[in-house]
Write a protein that holds these residues in place. Structure first.
Motif, PDB file in Angstrom:
ATOM      1  N   TYR A 138      53.931  31.517  45.543  1.00 23.49           N
ATOM      2  CA  TYR A 138      52.920  30.617  46.623  1.00 23.49           C
ATOM      3  C   TYR A 138      52.714  29.417  46.350  1.00 23.49           C
ATOM      4  O   TYR A 138      53.052  28.912  45.044  1.00 23.49           O
ATOM      5  CB  TYR A 138      51.763  31.789  46.511  1.00 23.49           C
ATOM      6  CG  TYR A 138      50.812  31.955  45.614  1.00 23.49           C
ATOM      7  CD1 TYR A 138      50.923  33.128  44.982  1.00 23.49           C
ATOM      8  CD2 TYR A 138      50.008  30.842  45.192  1.00 23.49           C
ATOM      9  CE1 TYR A 138      50.120  33.254  43.712  1.00 23.49           C
ATOM     10  CE2 TYR A 138      49.472  30.946  43.990  1.00 23.49           C
ATOM     11  CZ  TYR A 138      49.249  32.106  43.374  1.00 23.49           C
ATOM     12  OH  TYR A 138      48.341  32.248  42.093  1.00 23.49           O
TER      13      TYR A 138
ATOM     14  N   ARG B  52      48.417  35.411  49.909  1.00 24.18           N
ATOM     15  CA  ARG B  52      47.249  34.423  49.925  1.00 24.18           C
ATOM     16  C   ARG B  52      47.686  33.600  51.251  1.00 24.18           C
ATOM     17  O   ARG B  52      48.756  33.671  51.633  1.00 24.18           O
ATOM     18  CB  ARG B  52      47.405  33.510  48.763  1.00 24.18           C
ATOM     19  CG  ARG B  52      47.057  34.564  47.550  1.00 24.18           C
ATOM     20  CD  ARG B  52      47.807  33.819  46.282  1.00 24.18           C
ATOM     21  NE  ARG B  52      47.811  34.817  45.207  1.00 24.18           N
ATOM     22  CZ  ARG B  52      46.746  34.807  44.395  1.00 24.18           C
ATOM     23  NH1 ARG B  52      45.870  33.779  44.178  1.00 24.18           N
ATOM     24  NH2 ARG B  52      46.699  35.844  43.372  1.00 24.18           N
TER      25      ARG B  52
ATOM     26  N   ASP C  10      45.301  28.502  47.770  1.00 25.42           N
ATOM     27  CA  ASP C  10      46.028  29.854  47.167  1.00 25.42           C
ATOM     28  C   ASP C  10      45.064  30.980  46.464  1.00 25.42           C
ATOM     29  O   ASP C  10      45.621  31.845  45.733  1.00 25.42           O
ATOM     30  CB  ASP C  10      46.613  29.181  46.176  1.00 25.42           C
ATOM     31  CG  ASP C  10      45.790  28.218  45.097  1.00 25.42           C
ATOM     32  OD1 ASP C  10      45.427  27.081  45.684  1.00 25.42           O
ATOM     33  OD2 ASP C  10      45.644  28.567  43.709  1.00 25.42           O
ATOM     34  N   ASN C  11      43.731  30.755  46.655  1.00 25.02           N
ATOM     35  CA  ASN C  11      42.827  31.653  46.383  1.00 25.02           C
ATOM     36  C   ASN C  11      42.167  32.562  47.512  1.00 25.02           C
ATOM     37  O   ASN C  11      41.146  33.241  47.189  1.00 25.02           O
ATOM     38  CB  ASN C  11      41.725  31.288  45.345  1.00 25.02           C
ATOM     39  CG  ASN C  11      42.292  30.766  44.049  1.00 25.02           C
ATOM     40  OD1 ASN C  11      43.487  31.175  43.648  1.00 25.02           O
ATOM     41  ND2 ASN C  11      41.583  29.845  43.619  1.00 25.02           N
TER      42      ASN C  11
ATOM     43  N   ASP D  63      40.351  36.080  42.995  1.00 27.64           N
ATOM     44  CA  ASP D  63      40.746  35.032  41.964  1.00 27.64           C
ATOM     45  C   ASP D  63      39.400  34.462  41.462  1.00 27.64           C
ATOM     46  O   ASP D  63      38.758  33.303  41.734  1.00 27.64           O
ATOM     47  CB  ASP D  63      41.463  33.795  42.315  1.00 27.64           C
ATOM     48  CG  ASP D  63      43.088  34.119  42.145  1.00 27.64           C
ATOM     49  OD1 ASP D  63      43.294  35.375  41.980  1.00 27.64           O
ATOM     50  OD2 ASP D  63      43.681  33.286  42.386  1.00 27.64           O
TER      51      ASP D  63
HETATM   52 MG    MG Z   1      44.359  31.504  41.962  1.00 28.71          MG
END
Ligand code: MG
Ligand code: AMP
Length: 495
Positions: free
Chosen positions: A83, A194, A263-264, A273
């Motif tokens: 990702y 994500r 990305d979280n 995360d």
């Molecule tokens: Mg992360």
């Protein structure tokens, strides 16, 4: 009794299967790297039971080897996902699972139906993957304890989140500012896809891969949308709605995620995360829970608008698949959804059955009073549950008593319009306002003990935080104001 942790069925690998025939920029097959002398820090029987695991076998040595990444069953198909993402508002390019390895997916029976859902079983801190870049693929004990406890605490508070099945540690050294030890959290989630997973392919100029990933998510989570025309839009609508609701819940319980990078952000709108995060002590909208966030991009009060910023980034990544006017219309529902959800929860925290327009003033006045007076956010609401019986316990939290009295008069007035009994209201409020949240200092106590080989506090906190609305007379100290030393704690990205 079967002698395996995953009893009826083996782990599946629908993700790997779905993309195996593609050019495969989606994932890389990779096995965990063993750690030295693994040992349990904690197991989570509650989650194990929910997952239908063989709980008698949970604490066995075989399970320890499995959940620390030291033994991989030949039937598993471990993978690390690719990702990308925007970090602190800047395009960061390729990231990927640098230290998390998904062992496979377990079908989990749902309580309300005969259906089952696939849950990813993933080891975080399991060693180097092709996405580790220059890092070591490991997670240290302190950050693993924080993730382990907080994800379970959030679940118990009713917030959509990834879960944690177990926590193991080892004698494998990990080099951060100091030498620490490698730990592994077994993270469980309906999805680890994500916003950044879609950005990865969009910016990689692979629109067909964006579509394939959308198809996968729909197939796995929303099979009812597989053959309809606007399935992609429905999925985006779902993400917008769930993200708005999730962040409304964060705000209402006083939780801040310290690294709201794209990305979280889960495509299913689940909290994921846990790195730096924090629950508010004194109510402070400017609070920044991540020491590395020098500009306060992810300050408490910025989180709702950052949620929308991130959804915009996701919308951009889906532009080749969904007409832009549909994306824009969907994004416009974010704020009203957020407000509806936030207001309803706040109304319930205050003991009202529902929100009415005039409550906006009451809530805003309360929050600004709390801010000016430095009132502890969670403690206030818990004491408010018994306001009728003990009004002074609430009043004494404010330095400016006269200002509080003025607010309290309006509050009593508002309560008089409610039809439920005082007793019912108290019960409802006690089930809405937690007595226990994971304050940084509590995690710190558990961490320091654990670093000295005593894991009892981790397990004690797990039990308390899994039942945060209950009384725990033996843990009264954790339901009080945090000690002064807690102010000197800082949490950063180094984990
Ligand atoms: Mg992360
Ligand atoms: P995070 O800020 O923890 O969400 O991580 C951002 C990115 O850095 C993700 O791609 C992680 O997999 C990667 N990452 C963080 N810590 C490590 C580590 N110790 N080893 C390898 N990759 C890491």
């Amino acid at each position: 009794m079967t002698d395996t942790l995953f009893p009826d069925e083996k782990l599946g690998h629908s993700y790997a299967k779905a993309f195996a025939s593609d050019s495969n920029d989606y994932f890389t097959a990779v096995s965990p790297t063993a750690i030295n002398e693994p040992q349990w820090v904690s197991v989570n029987p509650l989650l194990a039971a929910e997952m239908g695991l063989n709980t008698d076998f949970l604490q066995s040595n075989e399970s320890l080897q499995l959940l620390s990444g030291n033994h991989i069953d030949p039937s598993f198909h471990p993978i690390a996902l690719a990702y990308s993402g925007h970090q602190f508002g800047v395009w960061a390019g390729q990231l990927g699972d640098g230290r998390a390895i998904t062992l496979g997916e377990l079908p989990v029976k749902q309580a309300d139906a005969n259906q089952s859902e696939l849950w990813d079983v993933q080891l975080k801190g399991a060693g180097i993957t092709p996405y580790s870049r220059f890092a070591d693929g490991r997670a240290v004990l302190r950050s693993s304890i924080r993730e382990y406890l907080c994800s379970e605490a959030m679940h118990a508070l009713g917030v959509a989140t990834t879960r944690a099945l177990s926590l193991t540690t080892s004698t494998t050294p990990v080099y951060r500012e100091d030498v620490e030890t490698a730990s592994v959290v077994c993270r469980v989630a309906r999805s680890h896809i994500r916003f950044g997973s879609f950005e990865h392919f969009h910016y990689g100029k692979a629109p067909e891969s964006v579509a394939a990933l959308l198809d996968y998510v729909i197939q796995r989570h929303f099979p009812q949308w597989v053959d309809i025309d606007d399935g992609y839009l429905r999925l985006f609508d779902y993400t917008v709605t769930q993200t708005a609701k999730m962040i409304a819940q964060w705000q209402a319980i006083g939780f801040a995620h310290g690294v709201m990078n794209t990305d979280n952000m889960s495509i299913l709108g689940e909290t994921m995360d846990y790195g730096p995060f924090g629950f508010l002590d004194a109510y402070d909208p400017e609070h920044i829970c991540n020491h590395s966030d020098t500009n306060g991009r992810y300050s408490f009060k910025n989180q709702p608008s950052i949620g929308l910023w991130n959804l915009n980034a996701l919308a951009t990544a889906l532009m080749t698949q969904i007409p832009s006017e549909d994306l824009v219309a969907s994004l416009k529902t974010y704020e009203p959804t957020f407000l509806r959800c936030y207001r309803q929860i706040m109304a319930e925290k205050l003991g009202f059955t529902g929100y009415v327009d005039s409550d906006e003033n009451l809530i805003n006045q309360l929050l600004s009073l709390m801010e000016v007076n430095g009132v502890d956010y969670s403690l206030f609401f818990r004491k408010l549950c018994t306001f009728d019986q003990d009004p002074n316990a609430v009043r004494d939290l404010f330095l400016d008593r006269a200002a509080f009295d003025t607010w309290a008069e309006d509050y009593r007035q508002r309560l008089s319009h409610e039809t439920i009994s005082e007793q019912q209201r108290t019960q409802a409020m006690l089930a809405r306002n937690p007595k226990y949240i994971l304050r940084n200092y509590m995690a710190q106590i558990a961490i320091e003990k654990a670093e000295n080989g005593d894991f009892s506090e981790v397990n004690r906190l797990l039990h308390i935080l899994q039942n945060p609305f209950d009384e725990h007379p033996e843990a009264e100290e954790y339901a009080s104001l945090p000690p002064d030393w807690s102010e000197s704690l800082s949490v950063s990205c180094s984990s």
